[in-house]
Scaffold this active site. Structure first.
Site, mmCIF file in Angstrom:
data_model
loop_
_atom_site.group_PDB
_atom_site.id
_atom_site.type_symbol
_atom_site.label_atom_id
_atom_site.label_comp_id
_atom_site.label_asym_id
_atom_site.label_seq_id
_atom_site.Cartn_x
_atom_site.Cartn_y
_atom_site.Cartn_z
ATOM 1 C CG HIS A 74 -11.037 -9.026 -8.498
ATOM 2 N ND1 HIS A 74 -11.705 -8.386 -7.477
ATOM 3 C CD2 HIS A 74 -9.725 -9.009 -8.160
ATOM 4 C CE1 HIS A 74 -10.829 -7.995 -6.571
ATOM 5 N NE2 HIS A 74 -9.624 -8.354 -6.954
ATOM 6 C CG ASN A 117 -8.899 -5.406 -4.964
ATOM 7 O OD1 ASN A 117 -9.888 -6.064 -4.669
ATOM 8 N ND2 ASN A 117 -7.731 -5.948 -5.236
ATOM 9 C CB CYS A 162 -9.355 -10.906 -5.035
ATOM 10 S SG CYS A 162 -8.578 -9.632 -4.041
HETATM 11 N N1 ACO Z 1 2.308 6.210 -4.995
HETATM 12 C C1 ACO Z 1 3.462 6.579 -5.575
HETATM 13 N N2 ACO Z 1 4.430 5.697 -5.875
HETATM 14 C C2 ACO Z 1 4.216 4.405 -5.588
HETATM 15 C C3 ACO Z 1 3.028 3.947 -4.959
HETATM 16 C C4 ACO Z 1 2.067 4.923 -4.660
HETATM 17 N N3 ACO Z 1 0.889 4.615 -4.081
HETATM 18 N N4 ACO Z 1 3.118 2.629 -4.805
HETATM 19 C C5 ACO Z 1 4.283 2.237 -5.299
HETATM 20 N N5 ACO Z 1 4.976 3.313 -5.746
HETATM 21 C C6 ACO Z 1 6.289 3.342 -6.363
HETATM 22 C C7 ACO Z 1 7.166 2.198 -5.943
HETATM 23 O O1 ACO Z 1 7.786 2.470 -4.695
HETATM 24 C C8 ACO Z 1 8.170 2.145 -7.065
HETATM 25 O O2 ACO Z 1 9.128 3.147 -6.873
HETATM 26 P P1 ACO Z 1 10.697 2.868 -7.197
HETATM 27 O O3 ACO Z 1 10.724 2.578 -8.670
HETATM 28 O O4 ACO Z 1 11.334 4.143 -6.797
HETATM 29 O O5 ACO Z 1 11.048 1.677 -6.354
HETATM 30 C C9 ACO Z 1 7.337 2.527 -8.292
HETATM 31 O O6 ACO Z 1 6.157 3.191 -7.780
HETATM 32 C C10 ACO Z 1 6.918 1.361 -9.150
HETATM 33 O O7 ACO Z 1 6.390 0.329 -8.323
HETATM 34 P P2 ACO Z 1 5.736 -0.970 -8.928
HETATM 35 O O8 ACO Z 1 5.220 -1.817 -7.804
HETATM 36 O O9 ACO Z 1 6.681 -1.622 -9.893
HETATM 37 O O10 ACO Z 1 4.512 -0.309 -9.734
HETATM 38 P P3 ACO Z 1 3.459 -0.976 -10.696
HETATM 39 O O11 ACO Z 1 3.410 -0.257 -11.959
HETATM 40 O O12 ACO Z 1 3.624 -2.472 -10.738
HETATM 41 O O13 ACO Z 1 2.076 -0.659 -9.953
HETATM 42 C C11 ACO Z 1 0.469 -1.800 -8.570
HETATM 43 C C12 ACO Z 1 1.851 -1.140 -8.650
HETATM 44 C C13 ACO Z 1 -0.573 -0.773 -8.837
HETATM 45 C C14 ACO Z 1 0.323 -2.376 -7.172
HETATM 46 C C15 ACO Z 1 0.368 -2.925 -9.606
HETATM 47 O O14 ACO Z 1 1.502 -3.733 -9.561
HETATM 48 C C16 ACO Z 1 -0.836 -3.826 -9.402
HETATM 49 O O15 ACO Z 1 -1.977 -3.414 -9.533
HETATM 50 N N6 ACO Z 1 -0.604 -5.110 -9.133
HETATM 51 C C17 ACO Z 1 -1.665 -6.114 -9.036
HETATM 52 C C18 ACO Z 1 -2.489 -5.978 -7.824
HETATM 53 C C19 ACO Z 1 -3.509 -7.073 -7.830
HETATM 54 O O16 ACO Z 1 -4.136 -7.366 -8.830
HETATM 55 N N7 ACO Z 1 -3.673 -7.805 -6.749
HETATM 56 C C20 ACO Z 1 -4.499 -9.005 -6.836
HETATM 57 C C21 ACO Z 1 -5.734 -8.895 -6.188
HETATM 58 S S1 ACO Z 1 -5.583 -8.382 -4.547
HETATM 59 C C22 ACO Z 1 -6.087 -9.651 -3.493
HETATM 60 O O17 ACO Z 1 -6.239 -10.782 -3.831
HETATM 61 C C23 ACO Z 1 -6.215 -9.303 -2.043
#
Ligand code: ACO
Length: 326
Positions: A253, A283, A116
């Site tokens: 980004h 993304n 990214c």
């Molecule tokens: N729909 C419903 N529930 C979901 C989904 C979904 N699509 N995805 C995860 N959940 C659930 C999980 O299973 C978890 O459930 P549990 O509590 O029963 O275990 C709950 O939601 C919370 O999960 P978290 O991963 O803690 O959720 P978070 O609030 O952190 O959001 C997200 C997840 C959106 C992925 C966030 O962490 C994020 O955006 N992270 C950064 C991503 C990023 O910036 N990546 C870098 C660039 S990518 C690259 O370089 C290729």
């Protein structure tokens, strides 16, 4: 004041594949909902390349639009740098495929792989050629088909990514050596290989011979994002000799609306200066910054002469920021 050569953005282009996938479409294949995705990420839809549409096709369309905006032709291009993590082939570099498809003459062409962060890495790398007078007309492209890397049973990742391409034309122009100059004024690039396990693809040529799927510990990446990106922004601002408050537009980004807002708040950038396309594009990895720049120019918000701050973070982990005057 000594004259300096600057790498100036003279044209910007973007391209999105035709097919749009909404959150509701995804809720039909994994256990998720539009409400969850919008609330946690800000994403409403993403574009998806057709099966017979390789990443080089997206890159070529974006590059054509950038060249047209710059008033340049493919024959003028002597350097192509493509930031991509989803190349057409293991080799040759997608940049050389773009060169062939556009009909650019023999010159320099290579890919940059920083996931990214690919566009900020590619732009900073191209500056090494353009601002030394080694390139008169460079194409810097961020292009991705991230949907090809998805595990469509993993709701934690498959809802986050999309496909697209953005491109800029970079040309050398003499400046006065001040922050009023047009061009790339400063940058900061970072990588920390010890954080590989937080975000990677579980396949590769010399491991299992597979393309693999994207694996991410989203909440861990999130934790690193705001702090690390903010540090790189201040370092890039110092490199450029500007104050972050002087920036006209913040073009981050587009990973997650909450990260965008968190970084803007931490570095002291007003909400109305943030260009956000995450709702429409999701993304698109290395493509997301030039696509957001393209959108901001198309809708008339971003204007020539304005000071832009770009930042990104991705697999590696890699991250970085660039300051440029359009
Ligand atoms: N729909 C419903 N529930 C979901 C989904 C979904 N699509 N995805 C995860 N959940 C659930 C999980 O299973 C978890 O459930 P549990 O509590 O029963 O275990 C709950 O939601 C919370 O999960 P978290 O991963 O803690 O959720 P978070 O609030 O952190 O959001 C997200 C997840 C959106 C992925 C966030 O962490 C994020 O955006 N992270 C950064 C991503 C990023 O910036 N990546 C870098 C660039 S990518 C690259 O370089 C290729």
């Amino acid at each position: 004041m000594t004259k300096v050569l600057r790498s100036v953005v003279t044209g910007v282009g973007g391209f999105l594949p035709k097919t749009v996938v909404t959150n509701d479409d995804l809720a039909r294949i994994v256990d998720t909902s539009d409400e969850w995705i919008v609330e946690r990420t800000g994403i409403r839809q993403r574009h998806k390349a057709a099966e017979d549409e390789p990443v080089s096709d997206l890159a070529v369309e974006a590059a054509r639009r950038a060249l047209e905006a710059a008033g340049r032709r493919p024959e003028d291009v002597d350097l192509i740098v493509v930031g991509t993590t989803t190349p057409d082939l293991t080799f040759p570099a997608t940049a050389t495929i773009v060169q062939r498809k556009l009909g650019c003459p023999v010159g320099i062409a290579f890919d940059v792989q920083a996931v990214c962060s690919g566009f900020v890495y590619a732009l900073s790398t191209a500056d090494g050629f353009v601002a030394r007078g080694r390139s008169k007309c460079a194409l810097v492209v961020g292009a991705e088909t991230m949907t090809r890397l998805m595990d469509w049973t993993d709701r934690g990742t498959c809802v986050l990514f999309g496909d697209g391409a953005g491109a800029v034309v970079l040309e050398p122009q003499e400046g006065e050596g001040t922050t009023a100059d047009r061009g790339l004024l400063g940058f900061a690039l970072r990588a920390d290989g010890t954080k590989q396990d937080l975000l990677y693809v579980d396949g590769g040529v010399s491991t299992n011979g597979q393309v693999g799927h994207l694996r991410m510990q989203g909440n861990q990446v999130f934790r690193h994002a705001v702090v690390n990106i903010s540090e790189a922004i201040f370092a890039a601002a110092a490199d450029a000799g500007i104050d972050v408050h002087d920036v006209d537009w913040f073009i981050p980004h587009q990973a997650n609306q909450r990260i965008l807002e968190g970084v803007a708040k931490r570095v002291g950038i007003a909400e109305e200066k943030v260009i956000s396309t995450v709702a429409q594009h999701a993304n698109t990895s290395a493509a997301s910054i030039p696509l957001a720049l393209y959108q901001g120019l198309q809708d008339g918000r971003i204007k020539p002469g304005q000071l832009l701050l770009l930042e990104a973070m991705g697999g590696g982990l890699t991250w970085g920021a660039c300051v440029l005057r359009l």
